[in-house]
Motif scaffolding. Structure first.
Motif, mmCIF file in Angstrom:
data_model
loop_
_atom_site.group_PDB
_atom_site.id
_atom_site.type_symbol
_atom_site.label_atom_id
_atom_site.label_comp_id
_atom_site.label_asym_id
_atom_site.label_seq_id
_atom_site.Cartn_x
_atom_site.Cartn_y
_atom_site.Cartn_z
ATOM 1 N N TRP A 1 0.842 -1.355 -0.169
ATOM 2 C CA TRP A 1 0.015 0.044 -0.170
ATOM 3 C C TRP A 1 0.968 1.165 -0.079
ATOM 4 N N VAL A 2 1.927 1.313 0.830
ATOM 5 C CA VAL A 2 2.677 2.308 1.011
ATOM 6 C C VAL A 2 3.312 2.644 -0.353
ATOM 7 N N ASP A 3 3.957 1.709 -0.812
ATOM 8 C CA ASP A 3 4.714 1.836 -2.210
ATOM 9 C C ASP A 3 3.648 2.225 -3.500
ATOM 10 N N SER A 4 2.676 1.669 -3.456
ATOM 11 C CA SER A 4 1.563 1.936 -4.356
ATOM 12 C C SER A 4 1.292 3.366 -4.214
ATOM 13 N N VAL A 5 1.017 3.917 -3.111
ATOM 14 C CA VAL A 5 0.660 5.091 -2.937
ATOM 15 C C VAL A 5 1.739 6.313 -3.430
ATOM 16 N N TYR A 6 2.858 5.767 -2.822
ATOM 17 C CA TYR A 6 3.871 6.715 -3.154
ATOM 18 C C TYR A 6 4.120 6.935 -4.418
ATOM 19 N N SER A 7 4.250 5.951 -5.194
ATOM 20 C CA SER A 7 4.603 5.898 -6.697
ATOM 21 C C SER A 7 3.461 6.726 -7.629
ATOM 22 N N SER A 8 2.277 6.775 -6.942
ATOM 23 C CA SER A 8 1.097 7.295 -7.523
ATOM 24 C C SER A 8 1.361 8.925 -7.349
ATOM 25 N N LEU A 9 2.085 9.411 -6.597
ATOM 26 C CA LEU A 9 2.404 10.824 -6.253
ATOM 27 C C LEU A 9 3.493 11.533 -7.076
ATOM 28 N N SER A 10 2.981 12.960 -7.469
ATOM 29 C CA SER A 10 4.158 13.550 -8.241
ATOM 30 C C SER A 10 5.011 14.109 -6.989
ATOM 31 N N THR A 11 6.095 14.501 -7.385
ATOM 32 C CA THR A 11 7.080 15.094 -6.379
ATOM 33 C C THR A 11 6.663 15.953 -5.490
ATOM 34 N N LYS A 12 5.815 17.021 -6.143
ATOM 35 C CA LYS A 12 5.244 18.119 -5.353
ATOM 36 C C LYS A 12 4.208 17.499 -4.419
ATOM 37 N N GLU A 13 3.404 16.830 -4.899
ATOM 38 C CA GLU A 13 2.573 15.710 -3.892
ATOM 39 C C GLU A 13 3.111 14.927 -2.730
ATOM 40 N N LYS A 14 4.351 14.638 -2.956
ATOM 41 C CA LYS A 14 5.207 13.659 -1.891
ATOM 42 C C LYS A 14 5.678 14.843 -0.871
ATOM 43 N N VAL A 15 6.140 15.963 -1.439
ATOM 44 C CA VAL A 15 6.479 16.884 -0.538
ATOM 45 C C VAL A 15 5.234 17.383 0.409
ATOM 46 N N ALA A 16 4.209 17.606 -0.220
ATOM 47 C CA ALA A 16 2.983 17.850 0.572
ATOM 48 C C ALA A 16 2.676 17.192 1.510
ATOM 49 N N GLN A 17 2.967 15.761 1.546
ATOM 50 C CA GLN A 17 2.635 14.879 2.292
ATOM 51 C C GLN A 17 3.282 15.151 3.962
ATOM 52 N N LEU A 18 4.615 16.177 3.695
ATOM 53 C CA LEU A 18 5.204 16.264 5.014
ATOM 54 C C LEU A 18 4.530 17.279 6.076
ATOM 55 N N PHE A 19 3.501 17.977 5.458
ATOM 56 C CA PHE A 19 2.820 18.879 6.365
ATOM 57 C C PHE A 19 1.629 18.875 7.103
ATOM 58 N N MET A 20 1.462 18.934 8.145
ATOM 59 C CA MET A 20 0.288 19.008 8.989
ATOM 60 C C MET A 20 -0.082 20.448 9.248
ATOM 61 N N VAL A 21 -0.967 20.976 8.599
ATOM 62 C CA VAL A 21 -1.423 22.566 8.971
ATOM 63 C C VAL A 21 -2.540 22.552 9.804
ATOM 64 N N ALA A 22 -2.637 23.636 10.639
ATOM 65 C CA ALA A 22 -3.528 23.987 11.702
ATOM 66 C C ALA A 22 -4.783 24.194 11.302
ATOM 67 N N THR A 23 -5.689 23.867 11.909
ATOM 68 C CA THR A 23 -7.296 24.001 11.532
ATOM 69 C C THR A 23 -8.021 23.928 12.772
ATOM 70 N N TYR A 24 -9.333 24.640 12.682
ATOM 71 C CA TYR A 24 -10.021 25.191 13.630
ATOM 72 C C TYR A 24 -11.589 24.767 13.331
ATOM 73 N N SER A 25 -12.353 24.176 14.373
ATOM 74 C CA SER A 25 -13.773 24.145 13.709
ATOM 75 C C SER A 25 -14.874 25.034 14.407
ATOM 76 N N ASN A 26 -14.077 26.262 14.890
ATOM 77 C CA ASN A 26 -14.868 27.283 15.640
ATOM 78 C C ASN A 26 -14.786 28.676 14.711
#
Length: 561
Positions: free
Chosen positions: A37-62
């Protein structure tokens, strides 16, 4: 029966947290499935999409539509890897999580800071005792149960990682940011409590994250505002600050969060935050300590790091230092571009990028995001607030409240026929539950509010005085004020006094104890602690805790009678 047992074991392994054990091809179908699963998802991503996986962004529900639209854009246009939720409520968060997940090409890793439960961030949820309160409990199985309960709550709300426990050893009582978030100042107790909490939470399939590496416990500055300095030697840090981290690494804690600290003995370049230090993150954490789990930065918007570099540059520096997940970036599109540019310029290798992104994808697999299902909103508030939370809290506080002094067996109070008892409330917090519980078992007169100049004269007609110090914010570690201290000590010179502090043990650091007959530390000023503490004064319960941190040489850490 054997088939059922085998299926049960396989199911347990599938949901277990294994981020600290790297996948290796072998005959185990479970790990083969994960790698596939990891390899198949990784190979489906562009380089930009791979880089974007590194980020957890702050969000709020209020927050308003502008905020939610901005998060949706980050997911759809940039493919960020995860979100960390802050303030809001459970129903709103669940609905937003479902929306955000539906927009994401790769399921999002959802996190929260829930050190004492979801209530740290969310309304309409249950809270549990602060770590310092838990540090007073002798029975670590209770800590395991609390970790388990918090894990259940996270799982119900679609949260995959809880950024807890705090494993900093709070050896500095003036620490402005850790304080009661720590289990205390004894490294063995901190490590044992952290292990119990982690194992409980991870038993529910929710990742734990030990923080704040390499140790934020002995600072007198707040890394949200400035870069604090830890000036200890390498030997001291290795033997004390790193101790609970090393113990947790052996127990497969899924994640570790790197703090923003200036640690000259570990990082030779002046002023480099630990979160951006290759020496600390890669040489020490990853190589010397051989940690294999996910490595998160502390929030990159905190001034302890943000003052060092501009948005984007700080994210690149953190990634190059060896971190896997870049938390709470100030500008995700800019940061993604910066790392992508470094990759295209061969400043970051394909192997380095794959190392972190595959670890992130592996964590998503371990938390069942390979077969994501939307959160069921029905009865979610009721599920998060059933009576089991209250019962567990009652058990925890009953085991935490600590007796420091009981001269002449002044406690419990066994009221004589002609004995007159008064109650004096100090501090800015509420106290009526405590007083009401006392009045249900004895005759006691509330003299709170009598002017200070008349109070001593008023108390002359009483045989005993119970003084309650009620702190409205139990997170504060401030000492009882000099004015209240003078009142306590003046009354104690003339009367038999029982002092009960509904605050941390740090509140007592300037008190002269010699004339006070009875002292209880109740740690927190909640209705539940007031009720339980009154039961102890009345002899209906026994105080069972021990000090998680010292007050002075007479009342050291682990003291309790």
């Amino acid at each position: 029966m054997k088939k059922v047992l085998i299926v049960g074991v396989l199911a347990f392994l599938l949901v277990g947290i294994s981020c600290n054990s790297p996948s290796k091809k072998n005959n185990n179908n479970i790990y083969d499935a994960k790698e596939h699963w990891v390899d198949s998802v990784y190979s489906s991503l562009s380089t930009k999409e791979k880089v974007a996986q590194l980020f957890m962004v702050a969000t709020y529900s209020n927050r308003d539509k502008k905020h939610t639209d901005s998060i949706q854009k980050l997911i759809k246009s940039h493919g960020i890897g995860g979100l960390i939720f802050f303030q809001g409520g459970p129903v709103r968060q669940a609905k937003l999580t479902n929306t955000y997940q539906s927009l994401s090409k790769v399921p999002l890793l959802i996190g929260i800071d829930g050190e004492w439960g979801l209530n740290m961030r969310l309304d309409s949820t249950s809270r549990f005792p602060y770590n310092m309160t838990l540090g007073a409990i002798k029975n670590d199985s209770l800590i395991y149960r609390i970790g388990t309960q918090i894990g259940k709550h996270c799982k119900r709300l679609g949260i995959h990682i809880n950024f807890a426990p705090v494993v900093d050893i709070n050896t500095n009582p003036k620490n402005p940011i850790i304080g009661v978030r720590s289990f205390g100042e004894d490294k063995e107790n901190v490590a044992n409590k952290a292990i119990a909490f982690t194992q409980g939470m991870q038993s529910e399939g929710v990742m734990a994250c030990a923080k704040h590496f390499p140790g934020h416990g002995d600072t007198d500055q707040d890394s949200h505002k400035i870069l604090p300095t830890v000036s200890f030697s390498t030997q001291r840090i290795d033997s004390v600050e790193l101790y609970p981290f090393k113990k947790l690494f052996k127990k497969n804690v899924a994640g570790v969060m790197v703090a923003h600290l200036n640690v000259p003995s570990l990082e030779p370049l002046a002023g480099v935050p630990s979160s951006l230090s290759y020496t600390i993150v890669t040489d020490i954490l990853k190589e010397k300590l051989n940690y294999k789990g996910l490595i998160f930065t502390d929030a990159l918007n905190m001034k302890g790091a943000a003052n060092y570099k501009d948005p984007g540059d700080i994210d690149l520096a953190a990634f190059k230092a060896g971190n896997d997940v870049l938390l709470f970036t100030e500008n995700a599109p800019k940061a993604i571009s910066k790392i992508l540019e470094a990759y295209n310029n061969k400043d970051i290798t394909a192997e380095r990028l794959a190392h972190s992104v595959k670890k992130i994808l592996g964590a998503k697999y371990d938390t069942n995001l390979n077969k994501f299902k939307p959160i069921n909103i029905t009865n979610i508030v009721e599920d998060l607030n059933d009576n089991s939370n209250t019962l567990l809290n009652e058990k925890a506080f009953s085991n935490a409240i600590t007796m420091l002094k009981n001269s002449n067996h002044v406690l419990p109070i066994r009221k004589a026929k002609n004995e007159k008892i008064a109650y004096v409330k100090l501090g800015e917090g509420t106290y009526h539950v405590f007083l009401g519980a006392l009045q249900s078992g004895m005759q006691i007169q509330d003299v709170t509010g009598v002017p200070q100049e008349k109070l001593l004269n008023e108390l002359r007609k009483y045989d005993k005085v119970i003084i309650g110090y009620h702190q409205s914010n139990s997170r504060l570690t401030k000492a009882i004020s000099k004015q209240d201290q003078a009142i306590i000590e003046t009354i104690a010179k003339e009367k038999t006094v029982i002092l009960n502090v509904f605050a941390s043990q740090y509140s007592l650091k300037n008190i002269a104890f010699e004339n006070i007959e009875g002292v209880l530390v109740s740690f927190e000023n909640s209705e539940l602690t007031q009720k339980i503490s009154a039961q102890m004064v009345l002899g209906e319960k026994q105080a069972m805790g021990k000090l998680p941190a010292s007050i002075n040489s007479d009342y050291p850490v682990n003291y309790g009678i």
